[in-house]
Write an enzyme that holds these catalytic residues in place. Structure first.
Site, PDB file in Angstrom:
ATOM      1  N   TRP A  33       0.851  -1.202   0.000  1.00 31.11           N
ATOM      2  CA  TRP A  33       0.000   0.000   0.000  1.00 31.11           C
ATOM      3  C   TRP A  33       0.885   1.250   0.000  1.00 31.11           C
ATOM      4  CZ3 TRP A  33       0.615   3.529   3.928  1.00 31.11           C
ATOM      5  CH2 TRP A  33       1.096   3.070   5.158  1.00 31.11           C
ATOM      6  N   GLU A  76       6.857   9.117  14.051  1.00 26.51           N
ATOM      7  CA  GLU A  76       7.137   8.438  12.777  1.00 26.51           C
ATOM      8  C   GLU A  76       8.035   9.302  11.890  1.00 26.51           C
ATOM      9  OE1 GLU A  76       6.375   5.404  11.852  1.00 26.51           O
ATOM     10  OE2 GLU A  76       4.786   4.801  13.239  1.00 26.51           O
ATOM     11  N   GLU A 111       8.697   1.923   6.620  1.00 32.83           N
ATOM     12  CA  GLU A 111       8.355   2.831   7.715  1.00 32.83           C
ATOM     13  C   GLU A 111       8.117   4.264   7.219  1.00 32.83           C
ATOM     14  OE1 GLU A 111       7.855   2.765  11.030  1.00 32.83           O
ATOM     15  OE2 GLU A 111       8.058   0.611  11.285  1.00 32.83           O
ATOM     16  N   HIS A 114       4.667   5.652   6.844  1.00 33.78           N
ATOM     17  CA  HIS A 114       3.817   5.962   7.994  1.00 33.78           C
ATOM     18  C   HIS A 114       3.736   7.465   8.257  1.00 33.78           C
ATOM     19  CE1 HIS A 114       4.835   1.660   9.607  1.00 33.78           C
ATOM     20  NE2 HIS A 114       4.203   1.646   8.450  1.00 33.78           N
ATOM     21  N   GLU A 164       8.305  -1.938  18.254  1.00 34.02           N
ATOM     22  CA  GLU A 164       7.359  -2.228  17.167  1.00 34.02           C
ATOM     23  C   GLU A 164       6.037  -2.715  17.756  1.00 34.02           C
ATOM     24  OE1 GLU A 164       7.832  -1.435  14.096  1.00 34.02           O
ATOM     25  OE2 GLU A 164       9.906  -1.751  13.491  1.00 34.02           O
ATOM     26  N   THR A 167       4.222   0.432  19.050  1.00 38.53           N
ATOM     27  CA  THR A 167       3.597   1.243  17.999  1.00 38.53           C
ATOM     28  C   THR A 167       2.405   0.499  17.389  1.00 38.53           C
ATOM     29  OG1 THR A 167       5.297   0.487  16.475  1.00 38.53           O
ATOM     30  CG2 THR A 167       5.559   2.699  17.352  1.00 38.53           C
ATOM     31  N   ASP A 196       1.607  -3.021   9.535  1.00 38.51           N
ATOM     32  CA  ASP A 196       3.054  -2.984   9.234  1.00 38.51           C
ATOM     33  C   ASP A 196       3.866  -3.182  10.510  1.00 38.51           C
ATOM     34  OD1 ASP A 196       2.606  -2.352   6.586  1.00 38.51           O
ATOM     35  OD2 ASP A 196       3.647  -0.410   6.636  1.00 38.51           O
ATOM     36  N   GLU A 197       3.476  -2.465  11.560  1.00 37.85           N
ATOM     37  CA  GLU A 197       4.237  -2.538  12.818  1.00 37.85           C
ATOM     38  C   GLU A 197       4.228  -3.967  13.364  1.00 37.85           C
ATOM     39  OE1 GLU A 197       5.809   0.054  13.069  1.00 37.85           O
ATOM     40  OE2 GLU A 197       4.638   1.899  13.081  1.00 37.85           O
ATOM     41  N   HIS A 200       6.702  -5.992  11.416  1.00 37.02           N
ATOM     42  CA  HIS A 200       8.063  -5.630  11.819  1.00 37.02           C
ATOM     43  C   HIS A 200       8.410  -6.220  13.190  1.00 37.02           C
ATOM     44  CE1 HIS A 200       7.748  -1.814   9.059  1.00 37.02           C
ATOM     45  NE2 HIS A 200       7.786  -2.946   8.384  1.00 37.02           N
TER      46      HIS A 200
END
Ligand code: FE2
Ligand code: FE2
Length: 327
Positions: A33, A76, A111, A114, A164, A167, A196-197, A200
């Site tokens: 995305w 971020e 990252e 974000h 991670e 977040t 995503d976090e 990660h």
């Protein structure tokens, strides 16, 4: 904090699996995305209508929640600090095109979306004093951070695993609270970031698991050391214009506690889940000091729980310069 050569050997061993880990934990760029997928398209005729909707919903947002969203965005946006710290870890070496530096670059690329996405959303929201937010961002980048990992890969990966997960929790909670008030766009924005976090976090948890297999005593001592120093948030030097470094962080974290986006309980729960992911209770074949570290770590959640029950969060809202006065 001096790392022995064993750490370098361990980093070289884990590096052999990094190509496979990169494919497992990061997404191919063409399919990933991008911020524009979640924002109004300025080429389209309906652009201004969509902005009106964004602004109407932003206006209704809870004050603390909105402040936390801005603080999360600034955190971020300080990505250059995190990238340069990771690149400097022993065994990573920027100019050596090894798997580790490839990982750091690809992680940074993910990252970077974000802060980019959140910043654009906030710019469109009509409720942010952008200049104040940008000043805070520039200060945070310029102040850096002091997370007490040194250049040690063990301490650093324990920190990133923790961070991670933290977040993930905070973006996910903002997503849920936004959905609840009918702000489905912001819900989706924070939801994709939270996902995503989580990916990660799994990657860094996996790195630590691999190190645990090879060098359990040393990484346990590193874990104990990080928890004794306490895991500080990467934005702990946060400030507003005209103020001293670090003076805003407490207000940001109080707001997050008040709306339960990130709390002391979450800190304890993250510790518990890491102890579980790394199966710390059952680690054997370690030296005496590592056995003590293991016992300290296993007893820590209960100790923190007792302390947290005494913590009182100020209920009075703080007025952030970031938030524009409502007209
Ligand atoms: Fe992020
Ligand atoms: Fe992250």
């Amino acid at each position: 904090m001096k790392s022995s050569n064993i750490r370098l050997e361990v980093m070289q061993t884990v590096e052999k699996s990094l190509d496979e880990l990169l494919t497992k934990y990061l997404k191919p760029i063409d399919e990933n995305w991008q911020p524009s997928d979640l924002l109004p398209d300025s080429k389209e005729p309906g652009f201004f209508e969509e902005i009106e909707e964004i602004q109407a919903l932003a206006k209704e947002m809870n004050y603390d929640l909105f402040a936390v969203l801005i603080g999360d965005t600034i955190t971020e946006e300080a990505l250059p600090t995190y990238e340069s710290w990771l690149m400097d870890i022993e065994g990573i070496e920027e100019d050596n095109k090894n798997g580790w530096s490839k990982w750091v670059r690809a992680w940074t690329a993910e990252e970077n979306r974000h802060g980019d996405l959140l910043n654009k959303y906030l710019y469109l929201s009509g409720r942010v004093n952008m200049r104040e937010m940008e000043i805070s961002t520039q200060y945070l980048l310029s102040d850096g951070f002091d997370i007490q990992t040194g250049r040690d890969p063990y301490r650093s990966f324990i920190y990133t695993s923790f961070q991670e997960l933290a977040t993930n929790i905070s973006h996910r909670r903002v997503a849920t609270l936004s959905q609840k008030t009918g702000n489905s766009r912001l819900g989706k924005i924070c939801g994709v970031i939270a996902a995503d976090e989580a990916r990660h976090a799994n990657a860094y948890i996996n790195f630590v698991n691999r190190i645990l297999e090879i060098d359990p005593s040393e990484i346990l001592l590193a874990f104990e050391d990080m928890m004794k120093k306490k895991i500080v948030m990467p934005a702990h030097f946060l400030r507003e214009s005209g103020e001293e470094s670090g003076t805003l962080f407490g207000h940001f974290s109080d707001a997050a506690q008040r709306i339960k986006v990130y709390t002391t309980q979450d800190y304890i729960d993250i510790l518990k889940s890491l102890l579980n992911d790394w199966n710390i209770a059952n680690i054997v074949g370690i030296n005496d000091s590592a056995e003590k570290a293991r016992d300290y770590l296993m007893a820590l959640p209960k100790r923190l729980q007792r302390i947290s029950e005494r913590i009182r969060i100020p209920q009075k809202q703080f007025e952030f310069k970031w938030i524009a006065v409502q007209k």
